[in-house]
Design a protein around this motif. Sequence first.
Motif, PDB file in Angstrom:
ATOM      1  N   ARG A   5       0.819  -1.210   0.000  1.00  0.00           N
ATOM      2  CA  ARG A   5       0.000   0.000   0.000  1.00  0.00           C
ATOM      3  C   ARG A   5       0.850   1.256   0.000  1.00  0.00           C
ATOM      4  NH1 ARG A   5      -2.742  -0.721   5.873  1.00  0.00           N
ATOM      5  NH2 ARG A   5      -0.870  -0.688   7.123  1.00  0.00           N
ATOM      6  N   SER A  64      -3.535  -3.102  -1.877  1.00  0.00           N
ATOM      7  CA  SER A  64      -4.665  -2.204  -1.652  1.00  0.00           C
ATOM      8  C   SER A  64      -5.261  -1.812  -2.995  1.00  0.00           C
ATOM      9  CB  SER A  64      -4.222  -0.964  -0.875  1.00  0.00           C
ATOM     10  OG  SER A  64      -3.463  -0.118  -1.702  1.00  0.00           O
ATOM     11  N   ASP A  65      -6.543  -1.398  -2.979  1.00  0.00           N
ATOM     12  CA  ASP A  65      -7.244  -1.086  -4.227  1.00  0.00           C
ATOM     13  C   ASP A  65      -6.563   0.042  -4.997  1.00  0.00           C
ATOM     14  OD1 ASP A  65      -9.087  -3.040  -3.648  1.00  0.00           O
ATOM     15  OD2 ASP A  65     -10.516  -1.646  -2.727  1.00  0.00           O
ATOM     16  N   SER A  66      -6.126   1.085  -4.287  1.00  0.00           N
ATOM     17  CA  SER A  66      -5.498   2.231  -4.957  1.00  0.00           C
ATOM     18  C   SER A  66      -4.178   1.835  -5.612  1.00  0.00           C
ATOM     19  CB  SER A  66      -5.248   3.355  -3.952  1.00  0.00           C
ATOM     20  OG  SER A  66      -6.454   3.779  -3.398  1.00  0.00           O
ATOM     21  N   TYR A  68      -3.274  -1.212  -6.424  1.00  0.00           N
ATOM     22  CA  TYR A  68      -3.578  -2.189  -7.476  1.00  0.00           C
ATOM     23  C   TYR A  68      -3.955  -1.485  -8.779  1.00  0.00           C
ATOM     24  CZ  TYR A  68      -5.635  -6.345  -9.640  1.00  0.00           C
ATOM     25  OH  TYR A  68      -5.917  -7.380 -10.491  1.00  0.00           O
ATOM     26  N   ASN A  69      -4.833  -0.482  -8.683  1.00  0.00           N
ATOM     27  CA  ASN A  69      -5.242   0.264  -9.885  1.00  0.00           C
ATOM     28  C   ASN A  69      -4.076   1.031 -10.493  1.00  0.00           C
ATOM     29  OD1 ASN A  69      -7.832  -0.694  -9.637  1.00  0.00           O
ATOM     30  ND2 ASN A  69      -8.575   1.112  -8.554  1.00  0.00           N
ATOM     31  N   LYS A  81      -9.251  -3.243 -13.266  1.00  0.00           N
ATOM     32  CA  LYS A  81      -9.238  -2.296 -12.151  1.00  0.00           C
ATOM     33  C   LYS A  81     -10.347  -2.611 -11.159  1.00  0.00           C
ATOM     34  CE  LYS A  81      -7.000   1.743 -14.040  1.00  0.00           C
ATOM     35  NZ  LYS A  81      -7.101   3.199 -14.234  1.00  0.00           N
ATOM     36  N   ARG A  82     -10.052  -2.330  -9.894  1.00  0.00           N
ATOM     37  CA  ARG A  82     -11.027  -2.541  -8.823  1.00  0.00           C
ATOM     38  C   ARG A  82     -11.753  -1.224  -8.528  1.00  0.00           C
ATOM     39  NH1 ARG A  82      -6.928  -5.167  -4.476  1.00  0.00           N
ATOM     40  NH2 ARG A  82      -6.396  -7.070  -5.608  1.00  0.00           N
ATOM     41  N   ILE A  84     -12.905   1.596  -6.216  1.00  0.00           N
ATOM     42  CA  ILE A  84     -12.434   2.105  -4.931  1.00  0.00           C
ATOM     43  C   ILE A  84     -13.631   2.591  -4.135  1.00  0.00           C
ATOM     44  CG2 ILE A  84     -11.025   3.861  -3.798  1.00  0.00           C
ATOM     45  CD1 ILE A  84      -9.137   3.705  -6.192  1.00  0.00           C
ATOM     46  N   LYS A  85     -13.713   2.128  -2.904  1.00  0.00           N
ATOM     47  CA  LYS A  85     -14.857   2.462  -2.037  1.00  0.00           C
ATOM     48  C   LYS A  85     -14.513   3.668  -1.184  1.00  0.00           C
ATOM     49  CE  LYS A  85     -15.784  -2.411  -1.844  1.00  0.00           C
ATOM     50  NZ  LYS A  85     -15.629  -3.602  -1.005  1.00  0.00           N
TER      51      LYS A  85
END
Length: 146
Positions: A5, A64-66, A68-69, A81-82, A84-85
């Motif tokens: 992350r 983490s999503d950020s 990963y993207n 891409k995931r 992001i929440k």
Amino acid sequence: MLTIRFNRVGKRNKAYFRIVVQEHTVAPGGRHVEVLGSYDPRLKKGSFEKERIGYWIEKGAQVSDSVYNLLIREKVIEGKKRPIKIKKKREDKTELKEESKKPEEKKEATKKEEPKAEETKTEKTEEKIKEKNTKTHEGKLEEPKA
């Protein structure tokens, strides 16, 4: 469990991120295992250690999503891409406003009831004045006030 992350560094209003591997329970700015790269969001440029990132992902580190993207955008890893929440702030504010309005409505309702009590008082005083006036008109004198 290890996670990959962002770790924010830099000055106020000049964010700069390091991409680190660390335990998921440690705070994002806390102790890390290894630095895997960096990212400058203002210039949108970053440096990544592709081999080490692949190594940690193979070992089971969660990304983490950020990050990963970002890694997909920079073509370090492949995939989709995931989403992001992030909580929307507007919804929270509207909910707070609605909650704050409810007590005001109750106050307004009580204010409307209060004038009724005042009206009854004024009616009583008017009746007393009328009684006094009728007594004086009948020829009776008022008793002098002491």
